[in-house]
Motif scaffolding. Sequence first.
Motif, PDB file in Angstrom:
ATOM      1  N   GLU A 237       0.791   8.233  -8.295  1.00 13.87           N
ATOM      2  CA  GLU A 237       0.156   7.054  -8.887  1.00 13.87           C
ATOM      3  C   GLU A 237       0.943   5.777  -8.604  1.00 13.87           C
ATOM      4  O   GLU A 237       0.366   4.709  -8.386  1.00 13.87           O
ATOM      5  CB  GLU A 237      -0.007   7.252 -10.403  1.00 13.87           C
ATOM      6  CG  GLU A 237      -1.016   8.332 -10.775  1.00 13.87           C
ATOM      7  CD  GLU A 237      -1.197   8.438 -12.281  1.00 13.87           C
ATOM      8  OE1 GLU A 237      -0.588   7.602 -12.999  1.00 13.87           O
ATOM      9  OE2 GLU A 237      -1.924   9.338 -12.731  1.00 13.87           O
ATOM     10  N   TRP A 238       2.274   5.873  -8.612  1.00 17.03           N
ATOM     11  CA  TRP A 238       3.094   4.680  -8.397  1.00 17.03           C
ATOM     12  C   TRP A 238       2.942   4.107  -6.998  1.00 17.03           C
ATOM     13  O   TRP A 238       3.335   2.953  -6.733  1.00 17.03           O
ATOM     14  CB  TRP A 238       4.563   4.946  -8.704  1.00 17.03           C
ATOM     15  CG  TRP A 238       5.179   6.124  -7.964  1.00 17.03           C
ATOM     16  CD1 TRP A 238       5.401   7.358  -8.463  1.00 17.03           C
ATOM     17  CD2 TRP A 238       5.661   6.138  -6.608  1.00 17.03           C
ATOM     18  NE1 TRP A 238       5.983   8.170  -7.520  1.00 17.03           N
ATOM     19  CE2 TRP A 238       6.164   7.438  -6.361  1.00 17.03           C
ATOM     20  CE3 TRP A 238       5.721   5.205  -5.584  1.00 17.03           C
ATOM     21  CZ2 TRP A 238       6.714   7.812  -5.136  1.00 17.03           C
ATOM     22  CZ3 TRP A 238       6.271   5.568  -4.354  1.00 17.03           C
ATOM     23  CH2 TRP A 238       6.759   6.856  -4.145  1.00 17.03           C
ATOM     24  N   PHE A 239       2.353   4.897  -6.089  1.00 18.25           N
ATOM     25  CA  PHE A 239       2.243   4.424  -4.707  1.00 18.25           C
ATOM     26  C   PHE A 239       1.307   3.216  -4.595  1.00 18.25           C
ATOM     27  O   PHE A 239       1.427   2.415  -3.673  1.00 18.25           O
ATOM     28  CB  PHE A 239       1.758   5.566  -3.808  1.00 18.25           C
ATOM     29  CG  PHE A 239       1.939   5.277  -2.340  1.00 18.25           C
ATOM     30  CD1 PHE A 239       3.188   5.348  -1.765  1.00 18.25           C
ATOM     31  CD2 PHE A 239       0.860   4.924  -1.537  1.00 18.25           C
ATOM     32  CE1 PHE A 239       3.368   5.068  -0.416  1.00 18.25           C
ATOM     33  CE2 PHE A 239       1.028   4.657  -0.193  1.00 18.25           C
ATOM     34  CZ  PHE A 239       2.290   4.732   0.372  1.00 18.25           C
ATOM     35  N   GLU A 240       0.381   3.079  -5.545  1.00 16.54           N
ATOM     36  CA  GLU A 240      -0.526   1.933  -5.513  1.00 16.54           C
ATOM     37  C   GLU A 240       0.230   0.617  -5.672  1.00 16.54           C
ATOM     38  O   GLU A 240      -0.206  -0.424  -5.167  1.00 16.54           O
ATOM     39  CB  GLU A 240      -1.597   2.071  -6.599  1.00 16.54           C
ATOM     40  CG  GLU A 240      -2.612   3.164  -6.307  1.00 16.54           C
ATOM     41  CD  GLU A 240      -3.783   3.126  -7.271  1.00 16.54           C
ATOM     42  OE1 GLU A 240      -3.930   2.111  -7.980  1.00 16.54           O
ATOM     43  OE2 GLU A 240      -4.545   4.106  -7.309  1.00 16.54           O
ATOM     44  N   ASN A 241       1.370   0.646  -6.353  1.00 14.11           N
ATOM     45  CA  ASN A 241       2.175  -0.564  -6.498  1.00 14.11           C
ATOM     46  C   ASN A 241       2.766  -0.999  -5.159  1.00 14.11           C
ATOM     47  O   ASN A 241       2.877  -2.200  -4.872  1.00 14.11           O
ATOM     48  CB  ASN A 241       3.307  -0.331  -7.507  1.00 14.11           C
ATOM     49  CG  ASN A 241       2.788  -0.072  -8.899  1.00 14.11           C
ATOM     50  OD1 ASN A 241       1.765  -0.635  -9.302  1.00 14.11           O
ATOM     51  ND2 ASN A 241       3.472   0.783  -9.643  1.00 14.11           N
ATOM     52  N   ILE A 242       3.128  -0.014  -4.323  1.00 13.64           N
ATOM     53  CA  ILE A 242       3.632  -0.331  -2.989  1.00 13.64           C
ATOM     54  C   ILE A 242       2.523  -0.939  -2.143  1.00 13.64           C
ATOM     55  O   ILE A 242       2.730  -1.911  -1.407  1.00 13.64           O
ATOM     56  CB  ILE A 242       4.205   0.936  -2.315  1.00 13.64           C
ATOM     57  CG1 ILE A 242       5.490   1.365  -3.013  1.00 13.64           C
ATOM     58  CG2 ILE A 242       4.458   0.711  -0.830  1.00 13.64           C
ATOM     59  CD1 ILE A 242       6.136   2.585  -2.413  1.00 13.64           C
ATOM     60  N   LEU A 243       1.320  -0.385  -2.280  1.00 13.58           N
ATOM     61  CA  LEU A 243       0.196  -0.868  -1.477  1.00 13.58           C
ATOM     62  C   LEU A 243      -0.138  -2.325  -1.772  1.00 13.58           C
ATOM     63  O   LEU A 243      -0.669  -3.028  -0.911  1.00 13.58           O
ATOM     64  CB  LEU A 243      -1.037   0.006  -1.733  1.00 13.58           C
ATOM     65  CG  LEU A 243      -0.959   1.440  -1.208  1.00 13.58           C
ATOM     66  CD1 LEU A 243      -2.209   2.214  -1.602  1.00 13.58           C
ATOM     67  CD2 LEU A 243      -0.798   1.448   0.299  1.00 13.58           C
ATOM     68  N   SER A 244       0.180  -2.774  -2.967  1.00 11.60           N
ATOM     69  CA  SER A 244      -0.151  -4.152  -3.316  1.00 11.60           C
ATOM     70  C   SER A 244       0.741  -5.158  -2.602  1.00 11.60           C
ATOM     71  O   SER A 244       0.414  -6.339  -2.524  1.00 11.60           O
ATOM     72  CB  SER A 244      -0.030  -4.338  -4.831  1.00 11.60           C
ATOM     73  OG  SER A 244       1.315  -4.170  -5.247  1.00 11.60           O
ATOM     74  N   ARG A 245       1.895  -4.681  -2.084  1.00 11.44           N
ATOM     75  CA  ARG A 245       2.832  -5.589  -1.419  1.00 11.44           C
ATOM     76  C   ARG A 245       2.919  -5.372   0.083  1.00 11.44           C
ATOM     77  O   ARG A 245       3.305  -6.268   0.821  1.00 11.44           O
ATOM     78  CB  ARG A 245       4.233  -5.415  -2.022  1.00 11.44           C
ATOM     79  CG  ARG A 245       4.330  -5.713  -3.494  1.00 11.44           C
ATOM     80  CD  ARG A 245       5.767  -5.586  -3.980  1.00 11.44           C
ATOM     81  NE  ARG A 245       6.302  -4.229  -3.828  1.00 11.44           N
ATOM     82  CZ  ARG A 245       6.239  -3.302  -4.768  1.00 11.44           C
ATOM     83  NH1 ARG A 245       5.635  -3.571  -5.918  1.00 11.44           N
ATOM     84  NH2 ARG A 245       6.761  -2.114  -4.576  1.00 11.44           N
ATOM     85  N   ILE A 246       2.583  -4.190   0.525  1.00 15.62           N
ATOM     86  CA  ILE A 246       2.867  -3.806   1.899  1.00 15.62           C
ATOM     87  C   ILE A 246       1.880  -4.447   2.871  1.00 15.62           C
ATOM     88  O   ILE A 246       0.713  -4.662   2.557  1.00 15.62           O
ATOM     89  CB  ILE A 246       2.845  -2.264   2.025  1.00 15.62           C
ATOM     90  CG1 ILE A 246       3.697  -1.809   3.190  1.00 15.62           C
ATOM     91  CG2 ILE A 246       1.417  -1.743   2.174  1.00 15.62           C
ATOM     92  CD1 ILE A 246       4.068  -0.351   3.103  1.00 15.62           C
ATOM     93  N   SER A 247       2.345  -4.777   4.068  1.00  8.94           N
ATOM     94  CA  SER A 247       1.480  -5.361   5.083  1.00  8.94           C
ATOM     95  C   SER A 247       1.193  -4.392   6.226  1.00  8.94           C
ATOM     96  O   SER A 247       0.232  -4.589   6.976  1.00  8.94           O
ATOM     97  CB  SER A 247       2.116  -6.636   5.650  1.00  8.94           C
ATOM     98  OG  SER A 247       3.340  -6.344   6.307  1.00  8.94           O
ATOM     99  N   GLU A 248       2.012  -3.371   6.351  1.00  4.43           N
ATOM    100  CA  GLU A 248       1.783  -2.384   7.418  1.00  4.43           C
ATOM    101  C   GLU A 248       2.192  -1.007   6.915  1.00  4.43           C
ATOM    102  O   GLU A 248       3.359  -0.779   6.588  1.00  4.43           O
ATOM    103  CB  GLU A 248       2.573  -2.754   8.676  1.00  4.43           C
ATOM    104  CG  GLU A 248       2.319  -1.820   9.847  1.00  4.43           C
ATOM    105  CD  GLU A 248       2.964  -2.306  11.137  1.00  4.43           C
ATOM    106  OE1 GLU A 248       3.279  -1.469  11.988  1.00  4.43           O
ATOM    107  OE2 GLU A 248       3.154  -3.536  11.280  1.00  4.43           O
TER     108      GLU A 248
END
Length: 722
Positions: A237-248
């Motif tokens: 679930e915490w991976f969605e927080n990474i997706l909000s910042r990541i560009s690639e």
Amino acid sequence: MLSSLRTLNLAWSDIDIPSIKSVNFTSLNSLDLSINGISSVIPIWLSNLTSLMHLNLFSNDFHGKIPDFLETFSALASIDLSSNSFNTSMPDLLCNLSNLVHLQLSRNMFSGPIPANLGLLSRIEDLYLNNNQLSGNIPMSLGQLSKLKNLDISHNSLVGVLSETHFTKLNNLSYMALASNSLALNFSSRWIPPFQLQMFFASSCNIGPHFPNWLQTQTNLQRLDLSNSSIRDSLPEWFENILSRISELDLSYNQISGKLPRFHGNSSNQILKMNSNKFEGSLATFPSNVRYLDLSDNLFSGHIPQTDGTMNPNLEVINLSKNRFTGSVSVHLCKVPSIQVLDLSQNKFSGILPECLGNLINLTVIVLTNNNITGVVPSSLGSLKNLCSLHFRNNRFEGDIPMSLQNLENLVTMDLGNNLLMGAIPFWIGENLLNLVFLNLESNKFTGNIPLQLCQLNALQCFSLAHNNITGTIPRCFGNLSGMMITTLWVSSTKYYMSYYEENVLASVKGNQWVYTKTIKFLTSLDLSSNNIVGEIPDALMNLVGLRNLNLSRNLLKGQIPTSIGDLKQLESLDLSMNKLSGRIPQSLSSLNFLTYMNLSFNNLSGQFPAGNQIQTLDDLSIYEGNNGLCGPPVSRSCNVNDVSYSYVNEDEGQGEDDTEGFWLYAGMGPGFVVGILGLLGSLHFNRRWRVAYFKTLGNVYNWLMVSILVNLAILRRKVFE
């Protein structure tokens, strides 16, 4: 004056070593000889530059060993030896340069282990060792480089386990590239790294089976590549927080399961590669603000999501291939004019293509292969002036090829194979689509002759009309297809550029169908098989010396195989089976050293097999069956009958005749004589008048012979006594 020079930049100057070695540069602090093509060992005169702080030899052809005198350059802060030809081990002496901040050794052939005393580089900030042949384990002393910011050891042959100890003091690390090694990352699930990464590349490392927990502590992460890293888990679930910042993000080639997470990307350049996993379920929406989206080779189902285009104004690449999507190709795609690559292949799409696809004016690639799409090819596609690659193979398109496609002047690949298209082959293909390299029209219902205009396609390297109803002859002008004459390799980047797309072409070679992607540069092919083509094989086809595959099977071709077929030196596959070819197999065929597949079955070929090393390896009898006149190895029929040899005149002097004709002539004379005598005696027996005349004539002949003999004897006797 030069003796007081501090900085010397000779980059891109085409200078060589002899022209500068005699100059006194004792006060030099910075020397840049990059990008000059210098081929040399590091010259000994550099040992005089004891004040040197920056040395840049990037992109030359320096080779040999790293000289020992570099260890005495205590002021050196920056060394760039990248993109050269050093093929020695990584020297320990470099680790003694205590002031070194930047060390760049990438793209060489350095081998052996990374020196164990790496930790002595206490001031190092940038360490680039990538793209070499380094092996062994990563030294534990790596963890002592407290000022290290950028670490790249990717694309080597390093092995072993990376543990928390390797990163103990790496507080400043922001860039780490470990990709393409045989490394395993073994961290505790509770480990909190001392660093905050912005970029982490670990493709082909062993990170799984679970998703690495420590990543959730990386709040500055912008680029993440965990492709092919043995992850067999669902996304936490915490991976969605990474997706909000990541560009690639690249998570491809794992076994990640479950549903796709929600994307809240804020970057307009976001790249998402989630392909080749086990994601499932429907796709509710396209991720917002994404430029590149690859969800191919998963288990997605349902319809293509709807969009009004406002949430995806920069979407350039959509790859949904190899899934289970159903329904028709959505008209909502027409609302995203930024699309350049659209790949919907290998799904279960049906229905007709929307005409509005012609509004996607930036489209360079459209791939719909292996679906069940019906109806006609939309004429609106003719407005896609930037289109380079068109793949509609294996659908149920019908009708004619629309004339509007003649406007696609940039088209390099057109694959319409295995559909229900009909009519004549459009002549305008040869007049207008002059950039075509790959043209596939096989397995349709095309009729009529091959238009001569196709001979104008000088870039054509792969052409298939197989499995149609084509009639007429093979145009002699096919011998002018210069794209099939080249023996050098075709490189896609020299023909056209397509963002994030690897071209692929299907071709029937060596009796099987193959999809060419990375090996597409090796494909030069002409396939006219399974039609109703008549006439002879034109000698002009032997001009196509770059051909690797030639398939003319299952036609009505007659005459002989051209004797100059040996000119096709690159040929690997040859199929002339199921025609009406006659005569001998040309001797020149035995000179084709790359030929690994051949089929000449079911023709009218005769005579002895040609001798030659390569052709003797093709000893499968099935490729010669149906040619009853062939003799000698590898077929079982001997070229000798009752020890009377089959002999032939030289092929250059003509076809020659079999001396066994004399044998059969004499063998037939005996029965013929008997039949003739019986016929004569039967006539005399049943016809009295013929019998009287015959014996009267026979008696007269007898009397004449006897008188002649007696007269000649009397004359002879007189001469003897005289």
